[in-house]
Design a protein around this motif. Structure first.
Motif, mmCIF file in Angstrom:
data_model
loop_
_atom_site.group_PDB
_atom_site.id
_atom_site.type_symbol
_atom_site.label_atom_id
_atom_site.label_comp_id
_atom_site.label_asym_id
_atom_site.label_seq_id
_atom_site.Cartn_x
_atom_site.Cartn_y
_atom_site.Cartn_z
ATOM 1 N N MET A 189 0.856 -1.184 0.000
ATOM 2 C CA MET A 189 0.000 0.000 0.000
ATOM 3 C C MET A 189 0.893 1.235 0.000
ATOM 4 N N THR A 190 0.647 2.109 -0.947
ATOM 5 C CA THR A 190 1.444 3.327 -1.104
ATOM 6 C C THR A 190 0.531 4.539 -0.984
ATOM 7 N N THR A 191 0.937 5.520 -0.186
ATOM 8 C CA THR A 191 0.161 6.752 -0.071
ATOM 9 C C THR A 191 1.059 7.956 -0.335
ATOM 10 N N LYS A 200 -4.745 21.764 3.626
ATOM 11 C CA LYS A 200 -5.973 21.225 4.231
ATOM 12 C C LYS A 200 -5.668 20.539 5.558
ATOM 13 N N ASP A 201 -4.494 19.923 5.622
ATOM 14 C CA ASP A 201 -4.096 19.164 6.821
ATOM 15 C C ASP A 201 -3.396 20.111 7.795
ATOM 16 N N GLU A 202 -4.141 21.047 8.338
ATOM 17 C CA GLU A 202 -3.561 22.132 9.148
ATOM 18 C C GLU A 202 -2.808 21.617 10.372
ATOM 19 N N THR A 203 -3.329 20.566 11.009
ATOM 20 C CA THR A 203 -2.707 20.054 12.243
ATOM 21 C C THR A 203 -1.662 18.975 11.958
ATOM 22 N N GLY A 204 -1.448 18.653 10.685
ATOM 23 C CA GLY A 204 -0.453 17.622 10.341
ATOM 24 C C GLY A 204 -0.875 16.232 10.739
ATOM 25 N N THR A 205 -2.196 15.994 10.822
ATOM 26 C CA THR A 205 -2.721 14.690 11.248
ATOM 27 C C THR A 205 -2.219 13.557 10.371
ATOM 28 N N PHE A 206 -2.129 13.820 9.049
ATOM 29 C CA PHE A 206 -1.776 12.757 8.106
ATOM 30 C C PHE A 206 -0.347 12.874 7.591
ATOM 31 N N GLN A 207 0.485 13.625 8.294
ATOM 32 C CA GLN A 207 1.840 13.907 7.819
ATOM 33 C C GLN A 207 2.657 12.634 7.588
ATOM 34 N N GLN A 208 2.488 11.641 8.465
ATOM 35 C CA GLN A 208 3.283 10.416 8.318
ATOM 36 C C GLN A 208 2.889 9.617 7.068
ATOM 37 N N TYR A 209 1.743 9.971 6.453
ATOM 38 C CA TYR A 209 1.294 9.254 5.255
ATOM 39 C C TYR A 209 1.513 10.058 3.968
ATOM 40 N N TYR A 210 2.259 11.174 4.057
ATOM 41 C CA TYR A 210 2.528 11.973 2.855
ATOM 42 C C TYR A 210 3.369 11.196 1.851
ATOM 43 N N ASP A 211 4.212 10.305 2.323
ATOM 44 C CA ASP A 211 5.036 9.455 1.453
ATOM 45 C C ASP A 211 5.275 8.157 2.218
ATOM 46 N N PHE A 212 4.339 7.219 2.078
ATOM 47 C CA PHE A 212 4.304 6.056 2.970
ATOM 48 C C PHE A 212 4.100 4.778 2.167
ATOM 49 N N THR A 213 4.788 3.718 2.559
ATOM 50 C CA THR A 213 4.563 2.394 1.953
ATOM 51 C C THR A 213 4.596 1.332 3.044
ATOM 52 N N GLN A 214 3.750 0.329 2.911
ATOM 53 C CA GLN A 214 3.781 -0.825 3.815
ATOM 54 C C GLN A 214 3.105 -2.006 3.133
ATOM 55 N N SER A 215 3.626 -3.197 3.417
ATOM 56 C CA SER A 215 3.077 -4.424 2.841
ATOM 57 C C SER A 215 1.598 -4.573 3.194
ATOM 58 N N VAL A 216 0.814 -5.014 2.231
ATOM 59 C CA VAL A 216 -0.622 -5.248 2.443
ATOM 60 C C VAL A 216 -0.836 -6.248 3.579
ATOM 61 N N ARG A 217 0.044 -7.252 3.655
ATOM 62 C CA ARG A 217 -0.115 -8.291 4.690
ATOM 63 C C ARG A 217 0.157 -7.773 6.093
ATOM 64 N N THR A 224 -4.969 1.496 8.335
ATOM 65 C CA THR A 224 -5.966 1.411 7.267
ATOM 66 C C THR A 224 -7.038 2.474 7.457
ATOM 67 N N LEU A 225 -7.539 2.610 8.682
ATOM 68 C CA LEU A 225 -8.601 3.582 8.970
ATOM 69 C C LEU A 225 -8.097 5.017 8.807
ATOM 70 N N ALA A 226 -6.854 5.271 9.243
ATOM 71 C CA ALA A 226 -6.282 6.611 9.107
ATOM 72 C C ALA A 226 -6.104 6.978 7.635
ATOM 73 N N ILE A 227 -5.604 6.019 6.849
ATOM 74 C CA ILE A 227 -5.398 6.263 5.412
ATOM 75 C C ILE A 227 -6.738 6.485 4.716
ATOM 76 N N ASN A 228 -7.733 5.679 5.069
ATOM 77 C CA ASN A 228 -9.068 5.848 4.480
ATOM 78 C C ASN A 228 -9.617 7.246 4.758
ATOM 79 N N ARG A 229 -9.417 7.723 5.981
ATOM 80 C CA ARG A 229 -9.920 9.057 6.326
ATOM 81 C C ARG A 229 -9.161 10.135 5.557
ATOM 82 N N GLY A 230 -7.834 9.981 5.466
ATOM 83 C CA GLY A 230 -7.034 10.946 4.714
ATOM 84 C C GLY A 230 -7.431 11.009 3.254
ATOM 85 N N GLU A 231 -7.758 9.859 2.692
ATOM 86 C CA GLU A 231 -8.219 9.802 1.303
ATOM 87 C C GLU A 231 -9.594 10.461 1.173
#
Length: 471
Positions: A189-191, A200-217, A224-231
């Motif tokens: 999964m790549t974000t 839009k992300d004034e508080t930096g809530t999703f900062q760790q997902y600005y350039d993020f990769t992790q195995s689906v497994r 998953t929930l954080a990424i879904n919300r950011g999307e």
């Protein structure tokens, strides 16, 4: 040999005997509830507990849903006069719903696609000739040119053949099964942050997902929930990527083998296009959906356990309690309830900045007088804004009181929701929302269950992303 429903369930639950399952199913069909069966029908189930009975119920629902879908799919394909004995057996022996849907896909009514249009122009025999590597394919393509059918040249004919083969590849149950397993095993999964979305992300809530990769497994539920919300909030682009080299090799080796020439070139291009346009995106959607469902289940489970622990805290009976709702600018709201939770008195003090020095100096005396006046024995301090400073203020003040007075920090999650609710307005029509909140905080240590049931569970805030998961 056809198995009974009880025998099928026994494959899912090998530790439970078929006879126990059959008896349980019979009672469930008669309308008996799980608690009733677990408590009063132990002799019929041979002492199955409520967890095992619910497992039987869930397994029965899954199998019945699967069997019903199998019957529907077989009937639809049969009506199209396309059901072969081999296909019927494949559908009947499928163990999961996804297998059935994959087998049904080539026969599913589709909107009018490019492949459909190509078939209408009579190009299906040429597509079959290409996939069987007919030596006469070159001549047949030339003969198929017909301006009256919008087949003005060789490229148009080859394009139509390409579309038919690509769609057939996309509809292949075997290809989808293999690629799904491969993507589940090796997918990542790549974000990335969307262009201009950092603002839009004034508080930096999703900062760790600005350039993020992790195995689906390996990706945990909370991510998953954080990424879904950011999307959803338009901040992140999300994609599941996988090394396509082994997938392309698998597809071309199955579709082409050692063939070469014009037909092989056409089939190869169409096969790889079928993966890119049909199989890849569909499997990405499936995996995203599966990850989201698992994450939601996990979040709901955590929320349920946390909520249970909160609701079942031991009540503190027989004490006069003050609710202390902390704040800076608007002052701390105090409310006293008697040993039965009945409201007695309320006031406001200003012990913290930016209140004036005079108000801050007066706050302690007012606070001590308020305690003495109402014979307060316990103080419940909300854990929200200014809680730490309020705790220090209370700790210093109660040292100057002769009678024993204690304090405790209380989780005030949901108190603001309750204080603005219809229930709160009916109970305290003349109170401000902050004063109602102070009463709620006081009652929470007297009888947590009785107070918290007034609040919508998702507002209590003891879980992860409770607003995002299925309600």
């Amino acid at each position: 040999m056809d198995m009974t429903l009880a025998e099928k369930i026994q494959h899912d639950l090998p530790k439970i005997r078929v006879k126990q399952i059959a008896e349980t199913l019979k009672m469930l069909e008669e309308g008996d509830t799980v608690p009733f069966i677990a408590r009063y029908r132990k002799e019929r189930t041979s002492n199955l507990d409520e967890v095992e009975i619910r497992d039987i119920q869930a397994s029965a629902h899954r199998i019945q849903t699967l069997d019903k879908r199998k019957d529907e799919v077989i009937k639809i394909i049969e009506e199209q006069k396309a059901l072969t004995p081999k296909l019927k057996k494949q559908i009947e022996t499928a163990t999961v719903l996804q297998q059935v849907e994959d087998l049904y896909l080539p026969y599913k009514q589709k909107r009018r696609t490019k492949a459909t249009i190509a078939k209408e122009k009579g190009l299906l025999p040429l597509a079959k000739a290409a996939t069987s590597f007919d030596n006469e394919l070159d001549n047949k393509i030339s003969q198929a040119i017909d301006p009256d059918k919008d087949l003005s040249d060789r490229e148009t004919v080859i394009s139509g053949i390409h579309e038919i083969i690509a769609e057939e590849v996309g509809d292949s149950a075997n290809f989808r099964k293999w690629i799904r397993q491969n993507t589940n095993r090796y997918g990542v999964m790549t974000t990335k942050v969307k262009r201009g979305a950092k603002e839009k992300d004034e508080t930096g809530t999703f900062q760790q997902y600005y350039d993020f990769t992790q195995s689906v497994r390996e990706i945990p539920s909370y991510r998953t929930l954080a990424i879904n919300r950011g999307e959803k909030e338009g901040i992140l682009n999300v994609k599941i990527t996988v090394n396509e080299t082994p997938i392309n090799w698998y597809l071309t080796s199955n579709m082409i083998g050692k063939h070469s020439g014009l037909a092989a070139d056409i089939v190869k291009d169409a096969t790889l296009d079928g993966y890119q346009r049909f199989i890849g995106p569909a499997i990405e959607r499936e995996i995203r959906k599966e990850l989201s469902e698992k994450a939601a289940e996990h979040a709901i489970d955590i929320f349920g356990k946390n909520l249970y622990n909160l609701l079942m805290q031991a009540p503190l009976k027989g004490r006069i309690v003050m609710g202390f709702d902390p704040a800076y600018r608007t002052g701390c709201k105090l409310a006293v309830v008697d040993s039965n939770g009945k409201y007695l008195d309320k006031t406001v003090i200003y012990p913290h900045k930016p209140a004036s020095e005079a108000k801050r100096k007066a706050a302690e005396g007012l606070f001590i007088d308020f305690i003495n006046k109402n014979h307060v024995e316990m103080i419940a301090i909300g854990n929200g804004t200014a809680s730490r400073e309020s705790e220090q203020f209370v700790a210093n003040a109660i040292k100057k009181i002769d009678a024993p007075v204690y304090y405790v920090i209380v989780n005030e999650a949901g108190a603001s929701v309750y204080s603005a609710s219809r229930v709160a307005r009916e109970e305290f029509p003349d109170f401000s929302v902050e004063q109602r909140s102070a009463v709620s905080i006081a009652r929470r240590i007297q009888d947590p269950l009785a107070e918290l049931v007034k609040i919508d569970p998702q507002a209590i805030g003891v879980g992860q992303y409770q607003h995002d998961v299925p309600q």
